[in-house]
Motif scaffolding. Structure first.
Motif, PDB file in Angstrom:
ATOM      1  N   PRO A 202      44.457  48.911  56.252  1.00  0.00           N
ATOM      2  CA  PRO A 202      44.740  49.611  54.931  1.00  0.00           C
ATOM      3  C   PRO A 202      46.071  50.199  55.066  1.00  0.00           C
ATOM      4  CG  PRO A 202      42.554  49.888  55.967  1.00  0.00           C
ATOM      5  CD  PRO A 202      43.490  49.156  56.928  1.00  0.00           C
ATOM      6  N   TYR A 205      48.937  55.846  54.643  1.00  0.00           N
ATOM      7  CA  TYR A 205      48.560  57.040  54.240  1.00  0.00           C
ATOM      8  C   TYR A 205      47.197  57.290  54.078  1.00  0.00           C
ATOM      9  CZ  TYR A 205      48.386  54.780  49.552  1.00  0.00           C
ATOM     10  OH  TYR A 205      47.771  54.014  48.587  1.00  0.00           O
ATOM     11  N   THR A 206      46.321  56.296  53.941  1.00  0.00           N
ATOM     12  CA  THR A 206      44.807  56.591  53.632  1.00  0.00           C
ATOM     13  C   THR A 206      44.057  56.945  54.935  1.00  0.00           C
ATOM     14  OG1 THR A 206      44.283  53.962  54.215  1.00  0.00           O
ATOM     15  CG2 THR A 206      44.716  54.499  52.017  1.00  0.00           C
ATOM     16  N   LEU A 208      42.644  55.041  57.156  1.00  0.00           N
ATOM     17  CA  LEU A 208      41.289  54.379  57.117  1.00  0.00           C
ATOM     18  C   LEU A 208      41.490  53.464  58.394  1.00  0.00           C
ATOM     19  CD1 LEU A 208      40.276  53.721  53.664  1.00  0.00           C
ATOM     20  CD2 LEU A 208      39.380  55.295  54.936  1.00  0.00           C
ATOM     21  N   PRO A 224      40.845  49.296  50.365  1.00  0.00           N
ATOM     22  CA  PRO A 224      41.838  50.093  49.497  1.00  0.00           C
ATOM     23  C   PRO A 224      42.880  49.288  48.850  1.00  0.00           C
ATOM     24  CG  PRO A 224      41.749  51.125  51.669  1.00  0.00           C
ATOM     25  CD  PRO A 224      40.989  49.854  51.817  1.00  0.00           C
ATOM     26  N   ASP A 286      43.576  53.438  44.053  1.00  0.00           N
ATOM     27  CA  ASP A 286      44.014  54.838  44.295  1.00  0.00           C
ATOM     28  C   ASP A 286      44.375  55.339  43.294  1.00  0.00           C
ATOM     29  OD1 ASP A 286      45.289  56.849  45.449  1.00  0.00           O
ATOM     30  OD2 ASP A 286      46.965  55.877  46.540  1.00  0.00           O
ATOM     31  N   ASP A 313      43.351  65.044  45.274  1.00  0.00           N
ATOM     32  CA  ASP A 313      43.531  63.486  45.362  1.00  0.00           C
ATOM     33  C   ASP A 313      42.680  62.858  46.299  1.00  0.00           C
ATOM     34  OD1 ASP A 313      45.749  61.397  44.687  1.00  0.00           O
ATOM     35  OD2 ASP A 313      45.864  61.271  46.894  1.00  0.00           O
ATOM     36  N   ASP A 314      42.334  61.339  46.010  1.00  0.00           N
ATOM     37  CA  ASP A 314      41.824  60.900  47.095  1.00  0.00           C
ATOM     38  C   ASP A 314      41.968  60.712  48.617  1.00  0.00           C
ATOM     39  OD1 ASP A 314      43.676  59.436  46.245  1.00  0.00           O
ATOM     40  OD2 ASP A 314      42.311  57.673  45.218  1.00  0.00           O
ATOM     41  N   TYR A 315      43.313  60.530  48.571  1.00  0.00           N
ATOM     42  CA  TYR A 315      43.739  60.653  50.083  1.00  0.00           C
ATOM     43  C   TYR A 315      44.703  61.795  50.450  1.00  0.00           C
ATOM     44  CZ  TYR A 315      42.022  55.939  49.664  1.00  0.00           C
ATOM     45  OH  TYR A 315      41.427  54.844  49.514  1.00  0.00           O
ATOM     46  N   THR A 360      43.315  66.976  50.289  1.00  0.00           N
ATOM     47  CA  THR A 360      42.367  66.253  49.155  1.00  0.00           C
ATOM     48  C   THR A 360      41.923  67.022  48.174  1.00  0.00           C
ATOM     49  OG1 THR A 360      40.482  66.343  50.465  1.00  0.00           O
ATOM     50  CG2 THR A 360      41.791  64.304  50.842  1.00  0.00           C
ATOM     51  N   ASP A 388      51.291  62.247  45.202  1.00  0.00           N
ATOM     52  CA  ASP A 388      50.528  61.552  46.371  1.00  0.00           C
ATOM     53  C   ASP A 388      51.389  60.795  47.032  1.00  0.00           C
ATOM     54  OD1 ASP A 388      50.525  59.361  44.990  1.00  0.00           O
ATOM     55  OD2 ASP A 388      48.451  58.964  44.672  1.00  0.00           O
TER      56      ASP A 388
END
Length: 856
Positions: A202, A205-206, A208, A224, A286, A313-315, A360, A388
């Motif tokens: 991934p 920045y995530t 994961l 992602p 994203d 933000d999600d990440y 987040t 982001d």
């Protein structure tokens, strides 16, 4: 002397220490000779464990293997040439060197002369017995494994770190990839059959983890958007293939066995051939970041803007900005604003981001002082933007009717600020502004400061010096001059306390007429209180104790400081309720009373002599104040020791400002004397303790408290006896603090001093109860006279509450009705929490701050 054989019976007990010494010497030799061998081996294993054999071309792998083999051969040859097994004699000499007097060498010796002399033989035998006794404590020395001279660049540590990282994050099994890489023809790969592996990474920045596709048993999973898939095949080319629509396959890959796909959309991924598998892959898009204004754009007096916002933000949000532009369409277009405004770039402010924790979903506050900006107090449009890590932008717009800025309530200062606003709005207003400024200074008021007058005249000359158009540089200079002049008029330095009091009242009246906000009203009320305190202080200093005053005809009004505070509270309540006319009438009445006030000192000339109870209570108040000052000094000294580089100037100024009223009051009280002839306010532990150590000041305070206990009224009653017990507890705590200060244990002394302060307050509370019981049945109005108008010496706790006559904090004043006290309380608690959360502060200081927070 002659040496005997090493098999001396006295040395039999040294067999195990000798063997351990020899083993240690052997370990030293092996380490110094063979450290390059295992260093090269660990580096090679780490290199191939991280996939070098599979990622690099076969030629590069062959060259690397050749270099490693040559380096290992050279290192082995060097090691066998250097290494030498230690002999028994060398081990015996090493062990002997660790014992005092080298007793082992003495036991191996024999006398060269005197063999026939019985006396010499006895002396020699006694010497051997002493040496044998010393060998009983022989222990093998620890081996010296240091290699800093042989390995000055610490290559062995680099190799060990790489090997440990390979064990933790790599796959040692991947070392076997070397055989497939360097194999010629089908080889082992063909024998074992074709195979494949794939993994998904991934975006960084995530945050994961990577996915190993061979270990995913589910038929459907989610990744992602923008993740990168790497697919690698082993064995005969073309025997394994892939079919997918999740992304574009590389048209001409550099290595046919390795293919990289960027996952852009949902779809199926199928592996054809041996060990074929198929998955349905969903893509998690994203989402762009979001931001919103939390509440309204507030003004924090005197001129700060407070902007609270929430971002999501999600990440995680990376950055944010606030763009502020003039909204001329909603401005009141009259006077200097009637013409079109000059184009002006937007004001850009960086939004604060959390230093720790997740980004987040968070809420932050932006505080900026925009009082001097041309957009202050004008309608603006606010655009909040966040970005982001993927570069996506979220934005939101608001219409703000007034950008918070400083408001001026002095009429002349307000006029100067209006002229400044006009020339910043457009330079075409320069001629009009110069004419109006000339009109202001044509017949100036008698009280106008000469410096302000000269500044205004300087601004006029600069405005009129422009031939055609005012230059931007001159415009900014004039704006700066007008701002400084207005600030000097608004909060100028006034020496006369009465003038300052009148000015504060006039500014408050002007604010009520202009409909100022609650925050501005609260600030002006606080300034009025401070001006009234200064004025009362001046009155008290000018009043001579015991002077004869002529009898006044008619009635006279007697008020105390509590009455004045009650009037101030009522004025503030009326303003909060919107009853401005009634608040103005009460403010005018307060001003008239203050200007006609007459103050007398407590003593023989005012209310008569003070009672023993009053003297005892005032003495305990002095002791409590001095104990609090001593605790503050001890805490500052602890901070200086723990943080030698911390700034001191601002704190020293604050201490001087905070101690000045107490020092002046102590001088006034020192004019009277107590029962024992000791000057009031000048106790042993009072403010005259300059040049004394902290321990000496603590001892003086303890002795002063013991003297006050001997003269304490109310003995025999329950409240009086309880007061004595509490003061005894305070004395014991002071004695403990004194001992800890002598032992330089300031942190422990602060705990004891805190206990002493608590016991003193409780003792004063019980003493006040005893005095109230003793005075039951007397005239409640007795003792109230003009002398009460003198500034009170009541102490204040950290929350802004004043100590009542009984010594208990907050007993004589309604805390719920004082907005200013709540603000001060909140600021104090916020500061304590902020300091206690700073990880770079010493632990002993943070423990003390946490104990302070526990008390509140």
């Amino acid at each position: 002397m002659t040496k005997t054989s090493p098999s001396t019976p006295a040395l039999t007990r040294l067999i195990w220490p000798l063997r351990m010494t020899r083993a240690a010497m052997m370990a030293e030799g092996v380490t110094r000779a063979f450290w390059p061998v295992w260093t090269i081996a660990m580096l090679a294993l780490a290199l191939f464990a991280f996939g070098f054999g599979a990622a690099a071309p076969p030629l590069a792998v062959l060259i690397t293997l050749g270099v490693i083999a040559v380096a290992l051969a050279v290192a082995m040859v060097r090691a066998f040439k250097i290494f030498r097994m230690p002999s028994r004699a060398e081990a015996l000499a090493r062990l002997d060197a660790t014992l005092p007097g080298r007793p082992i060498s003495a036991l191996l010796d024999q006398p060269a002369i005197g063999a026939d002399d019985p006396g010499a033989q006895d002396v020699w035998a006694a010497h051997l017995r002493q040496m044998a006794a010393r060998t009983q404590n022989a222990q093998a020395p620890a081996p010296d494994m240091r290699l800093s001279r042989q390995d000055p660049f610490a290559l062995r540590y680099i190799a060990a770190t790489a090997f440990v990282m390979a064990l933790a994050f790599g796959t040692l099994g991947r070392v076997s990839d070397i055989g497939e890489t360097v194999g010629i023809g089908p080889g082992a790969a063909a024998a074992s059959g074709p195979s494949w592996e794939a993994w998904i990474e991934p975006p960084l920045y995530t945050g994961l983890p990577s996915l190993y596709l061979n270990e995913i048993l589910a038929e459907r999973f989610e990744v992602p958007q923008g993740a990168r898939m790497t697919f690698r095949t082993y064995g005969e080319p073309g025997s394994i293939g892939i079919v997918t629509d999740i992304g574009d396959l590389p048209a001409d890959p550099a290595d046919p066995a390795v293919q990289t796909i960027v996952i852009e959309r949902a779809g199926d991924f199928t592996v054809t051939g041996p060990m074929g598998r198929s998955w349905a892959i969903s893509v998690l898009a994203d989402q762009p970041p979001m931001i919103a204004l939390e509440g309204e754009l507030l003004g924090e007096p005197p001129g700060q803007m407070q902007l609270s916002f929430t971002a999501q933000d999600d990440y995680g949000v990376q950055s944010g900005t606030a763009h502020i532009r003039l909204d001329a369409a909603r401005a009141t277009r009259r006077f200097g604003l009637a013409i079109a405004p000059e184009p002006r770039e937007a004001l850009v402010l960086d939004l604060p981001m959390p230093f720790r924790g997740e980004r987040t979903d968070f809420t932050e506050v932006l505080v900026e002082d925009l009082s001097q900006h041309p957009l202050a107090n004008l309608p603006v449009s606010l655009v909040l933007t966040v970005t982001d890590a993927a570069g996506q932008i979220g934005t939101v717009s608001y219409e703000i009717p007034r950008l918070p800025g400083r408001r001026f309530f002095d009429p002349l200062a307000n006029a100067l600020i209006e002229m400044r606003r006009d020339i910043l709005w457009s330079r075409e207003n320069a001629t009009r502004a110069a004419q109006l400024l000339r009109a202001m200074t044509w017949n100036p008021e008698a009280g106008l400061d000469e410096g302000v007058y000269l500044q205004i005249r300087s601004a006029i000359r600069r405005l009129e010096s422009a031939v055609d158009t005012l230059s931007p540089e001159t415009r900014d200079q004039v704006a700066e001059i007008l701002w400084n002049a207005a600030m000097e008029l608004e909060i100028g330095d006034l020496d006369d306390a009465l003038d300052r009091l009148r000015q504060a009242q006039e500014r408050l009246s002007e604010a009520m007429r202009q409909g100022a906000s609650d925050e501005e009203i609260a600030q002006l009320m606080q300034e009025l209180r401070e001006a009234m305190d200064d004025y009362m202080q001046q009155l008290a200093e000018n009043a001579e104790p015991g002077e004869d005053r002529p009898e006044q005809d008619g009635e006279r009004m007697e008020m105390s400081m509590a009455d004045l505070d009650e009037m101030m509270r009522q004025i503030e309540e009326l303003m909060q309720q919107g009853r401005m006319a009634e608040a103005q009438e009460m403010l005018d009445a307060l001003q008239q009373m203050l200007e006609n006030m007459q103050v007398t000192q407590g003593g023989e000339g005012g209310d008569g002599p003070r009672s023993p109870g009053q003297q005892a209570m005032e003495g305990l108040q002095d002791t409590l104040r001095d104990q609090q000052d001593l605790a503050d000094d001890a805490f500052r000294e602890l901070q200086d020791r723990l943080n030698p580089g911390r700034p001191q100037q601002g704190q020293q100024q604050g201490q001087q400002q905070g101690q000045q009223p107490g020092q002046q009051q102590g001088q006034q009280d020192g004019q009277g004397q107590g029962e024992n002839g000791q000057p009031q306010g000048e106790g042993e532990g009072g403010e005259n303790g300059e040049g004394m150590s902290l321990a000496e000041r603590q001892e003086a305070l303890r002795r002063l408290l013991e003297d006050q206990q001997g003269r304490l009224p109310g003995a025999g009653t329950d409240a009086g006896d309880e007061a004595l017990r509490q003061l005894d507890r305070a004395g014991r705590a002071m004695e403990e603090a004194e001992g800890r200060l002598e032992n330089d244990d300031i942190a422990g002394a602060l705990d004891s001093q805190s206990e002493a302060l608590e016991a003193l307050r409780e003792g004063m509370t019980e003493l006040g109860r005893a005095l109230a019981e003793a005075q039951a049945g007397e005239d409640p109005g007795q003792g109230q006279a003009e002398g009460n108008m003198a500034p009170s010496r009541q102490l204040q706790d950290p929350l802004g509450r004043q100590a009542g006559n009984s010594g208990s904090f907050g007993s004589d004043e309604a805390m719920a009705d004082r907005q200013e006290a709540f603000r001060r309380s909140r600021e104090l608690l916020d500061e304590l929490r902020r300091r206690s959360a700073e990880q770079d502060r010493p632990e002993v200081e943070r423990d003390y701050l946490r104990r302070l927070l526990d008390q509140f």
